[in-house]
Design a protein around this motif. Structure first.
Motif, PDB file in Angstrom:
ATOM      1  N   GLU A 390       0.829  -1.203   0.000  1.00 61.58           N
ATOM      2  CA  GLU A 390       0.000   0.000   0.000  1.00 61.58           C
ATOM      3  C   GLU A 390       0.870   1.261   0.000  1.00 61.58           C
ATOM      4  OE1 GLU A 390      -4.180   0.655   1.988  1.00 61.58           O
ATOM      5  OE2 GLU A 390      -2.615   0.819   3.509  1.00 61.58           O
ATOM      6  N   ARG A 391       2.020   1.189   0.656  1.00 63.17           N
ATOM      7  CA  ARG A 391       2.944   2.328   0.687  1.00 63.17           C
ATOM      8  C   ARG A 391       3.880   2.332  -0.516  1.00 63.17           C
ATOM      9  NH1 ARG A 391       0.990   2.255   5.565  1.00 63.17           N
ATOM     10  NH2 ARG A 391       1.311   3.964   7.021  1.00 63.17           N
ATOM     11  N   VAL A 395       6.111  -5.191  -3.531  1.00 64.35           N
ATOM     12  CA  VAL A 395       4.965  -5.872  -4.141  1.00 64.35           C
ATOM     13  C   VAL A 395       4.776  -7.220  -3.466  1.00 64.35           C
ATOM     14  CG1 VAL A 395       5.197  -4.714  -6.364  1.00 64.35           C
ATOM     15  CG2 VAL A 395       6.389  -6.878  -5.965  1.00 64.35           C
ATOM     16  N   VAL A 396       3.538  -7.709  -3.525  1.00 62.66           N
ATOM     17  CA  VAL A 396       3.182  -8.995  -2.940  1.00 62.66           C
ATOM     18  C   VAL A 396       3.038 -10.032  -4.040  1.00 62.66           C
ATOM     19  CG1 VAL A 396       1.397 -10.245  -1.644  1.00 62.66           C
ATOM     20  CG2 VAL A 396       2.029  -7.911  -0.980  1.00 62.66           C
ATOM     21  N   VAL A 397       3.629 -11.193  -3.835  1.00 61.67           N
ATOM     22  CA  VAL A 397       3.525 -12.285  -4.808  1.00 61.67           C
ATOM     23  C   VAL A 397       2.078 -12.785  -4.831  1.00 61.67           C
ATOM     24  CG1 VAL A 397       4.283 -14.619  -5.404  1.00 61.67           C
ATOM     25  CG2 VAL A 397       5.927 -12.962  -4.486  1.00 61.67           C
ATOM     26  N   GLU A 398       1.517 -12.925  -6.018  1.00 62.02           N
ATOM     27  CA  GLU A 398       0.140 -13.388  -6.168  1.00 62.02           C
ATOM     28  C   GLU A 398       0.002 -14.823  -5.675  1.00 62.02           C
ATOM     29  OE1 GLU A 398      -3.251 -13.842  -9.707  1.00 62.02           O
ATOM     30  OE2 GLU A 398      -1.278 -12.979 -10.135  1.00 62.02           O
ATOM     31  N   ARG A 399      -1.102 -15.101  -4.949  1.00 55.57           N
ATOM     32  CA  ARG A 399      -1.323 -16.424  -4.355  1.00 55.57           C
ATOM     33  C   ARG A 399      -2.695 -16.971  -4.754  1.00 55.57           C
ATOM     34  NH1 ARG A 399       2.300 -15.910   0.178  1.00 55.57           N
ATOM     35  NH2 ARG A 399       1.884 -18.075   0.807  1.00 55.57           N
ATOM     36  N   ASN A 400      -2.849 -18.283  -4.640  1.00 55.48           N
ATOM     37  CA  ASN A 400      -4.155 -18.910  -4.751  1.00 55.48           C
ATOM     38  C   ASN A 400      -4.955 -18.555  -3.496  1.00 55.48           C
ATOM     39  OD1 ASN A 400      -6.101 -21.194  -4.046  1.00 55.48           O
ATOM     40  ND2 ASN A 400      -5.573 -21.740  -6.144  1.00 55.48           N
ATOM     41  N   GLU A 401      -6.130 -17.980  -3.672  1.00 46.94           N
ATOM     42  CA  GLU A 401      -6.905 -17.485  -2.534  1.00 46.94           C
ATOM     43  C   GLU A 401      -7.354 -18.601  -1.599  1.00 46.94           C
ATOM     44  OE1 GLU A 401      -8.364 -14.211  -0.432  1.00 46.94           O
ATOM     45  OE2 GLU A 401      -7.313 -14.155  -2.343  1.00 46.94           O
ATOM     46  N   GLU A 402      -7.555 -19.794  -2.127  1.00 45.15           N
ATOM     47  CA  GLU A 402      -8.056 -20.900  -1.322  1.00 45.15           C
ATOM     48  C   GLU A 402      -6.981 -21.512  -0.431  1.00 45.15           C
ATOM     49  OE1 GLU A 402     -10.990 -22.319  -0.903  1.00 45.15           O
ATOM     50  OE2 GLU A 402     -12.192 -21.150  -2.306  1.00 45.15           O
TER      51      GLU A 402
END
Length: 469
Positions: A390-391, A395-402
């Motif tokens: 957010e700042r 960056v955040v590595v994309e993940r499987n939401e489940e």
């Protein structure tokens, strides 16, 4: 009782080095001001702490509290680095067995002005009340993490919501934010919060609520310049003093100091061969072991990105993909075992930090101006990671939401974004700007002083014991 202006403070951290190290840093800061600190933990944990500087050893007493054996827990297993996550209930029991040794310590030296204790040490205010000693909860967490727990009156029993039903931050957060818990994180954290110590029905969630209700003040590892809106919210949620005590970030002199004498020449020689800002430093802390699938996807992500990398790998080397080290030889360096993280991050060849997003690692990375690629594993790491995204310092590595799984392609995408010449420019610039706040030792020392002034003004002779439930 210490002479006027000088305090005797007892520290009781949780049995994890991610907590004990910030407690030790706070102890050193207070000792430098002339206060006396008794730092309490189990014998094995005390023996594994970094050395206290010579000039502070007369002020910091490292006290070994010996608990009785805990059934199911090996005798030498006394911290989170010694057991897998599903053994948390044994460590909670071990922590609870320190209540009587703490009382015995106070019987022999009943002079403390304050007890500073961790979020899981729910019995500390009960002990402190018997001696009329005021207490502070110091969770060594961010203001954001504390705020996301909610007001003390709200039961800490998270109910995981399926991804399609997730709506955003909790209702007590009054401003827009991307800092929300993902479904797979909420499932994991719900299990943790519901854990009880062996032989007890007291959940972790109730422990935390009890510690916060029983203390006189709350200290957080943060500062208003770093988390202004979250600190304001935290003060609104808690009807007691809340002190940001600074970030306890390492100074350059500390990074290059003698406490890092385990620095390996081979590491520096390899980093010296890499171009300035070209290399990815990879580390996931000391308290979590990556699974074979996670190691595989991470390794291939590093390999196909084609960026130089230095991986401080604490896991089983047999989990690395066959031929990985040979295929990346010269471009990649896998360092097995412990590594001096801050000193490695400080090297001019390091261009970004691929991290689990633990609060200490986040602070270390930003204190050295390194942009972050964040791949959280447990606890508050996911929230920390999204707060930093957010700042726009990473960056955040994309993940499987489940299930939280990730792919090599997702890792490579983040590496190319942050390290890319054009796209990563703003993120790298923001991280360098953030360094001005995080590495400002004078600023953080002032917050420690303000906290110490409060402790002096409200020392034990002036306080009525807090209500203990």
């Amino acid at each position: 009782m210490e002479k006027q202006g000088n305090l005797h403070i007892v520290m009781v951290p949780w049995l994890g080095f991610g907590h004990m190290i910030p407690y030790l840093e706070l102890s050193k800061c207070l000792a430098q001001m002339g206060h006396r600190v008794s730092f309490l933990s189990t014998p094995r944990n005390i023996d594994r702490l970094p050395s206290v500087p010579l000039d502070l050893r007369s002020q910091i007493n490292l006290v070994k509290l010996t608990p009785p054996p805990v059934d199911g827990l090996p005798e030498d297993a006394q911290s989170t680095v010694d057991v897998p996550p599903d053994h948390l209930h044994y460590l909670l029991k071990l922590l609870d067995e320190l209540e009587d040794p703490l009382s015995a310590f106070l019987d022999g030296d009943p002079s403390p002005d304050w007890i500073i204790y961790d979020l899981f040490v729910y019995w500390a205010p009960r002990v402190a009340a018997r001696y009329g000693i005021p207490t502070v909860v110091f969770g060594s967490l961010s203001a954001m993490t504390f705020s996301m727990m909610g007001p003390p009156s709200v039961p800490m029993v998270p109910q995981p919501k399926k991804p399609e039903k997730s709506t955003g931050p909790p209702p007590w957060v009054p401003f827009p934010t991307i800092v929300v818990q993902r479904y797979y994180e909420s499932v994991q954290n719900a299990k943790t919060v519901s854990t009880c110590a062996s032989g007890s029905d007291l959940t972790v969630g109730r422990r935390v609520r009890t510690t916060l209700q029983g203390c006189h003040a709350v200290a957080i590892r943060s500062c208003p310049e770093f988390e202004p809106e979250w600190i304001r919210l935290l003060r609104e949620l808690h009807d007691k003093p809340v002190f940001p005590i600074g970030l306890l970030s390492p100074s350059i002199s500390e990074i290059n100091g003698t406490q890092h004498d385990t620095w390996v020449d081979q590491d520096q020689e390899w980093l010296d061969t890499q171009k300035r800002g070209s290399t990815v430093y990879v580390a996931f802390g000391s308290e979590f072991q990556l699974s074979k699938e996670q190691v595989t996807e991470l390794a291939f992500g590093l390999e196909i990105s084609e960026f130089p990398f230095f991986w401080a790998y604490r896991g089983d080397p047999r989990l690395l993909p066959i031929g990985f080290e040979e295929r990346t030889k010269g471009r990649g360096f896998v360092r097995l075992g412990w590594a001096p993280q801050a000193r490695l991050l400080a090297h001019v060849s390091i261009g970004c930090f691929l991290t689990h997003g633990g609060w200490s690692s986040t602070i270390e990375g930003l204190a050295l101006g390194k942009p972050l690629i964040m791949l959280s594993m447990f606890g508050d790491q996911g929230l920390n990671s999204r707060a930093m995204e957010e700042r726009r310092v990473g960056v955040v590595v994309e993940r499987n939401e489940e299930d939280g799984s990730f792919t090599r392609e997702a890792v490579t995408k983040c590496l190319k974004l942050v390290m890319g010449e054009d796209e990563g420019g703003p993120i790298r610039s923001n991280a360098r700007e953030m360094m001005k706040i995080v590495a400002d030792k004078e600023r953080h020392d002032q917050y420690i002083k303000e906290f110490a002034d409060y402790l002096i003004q409200h020392r034990r002779r002036d306080v009525v014991p807090a209500h203990v439930r």
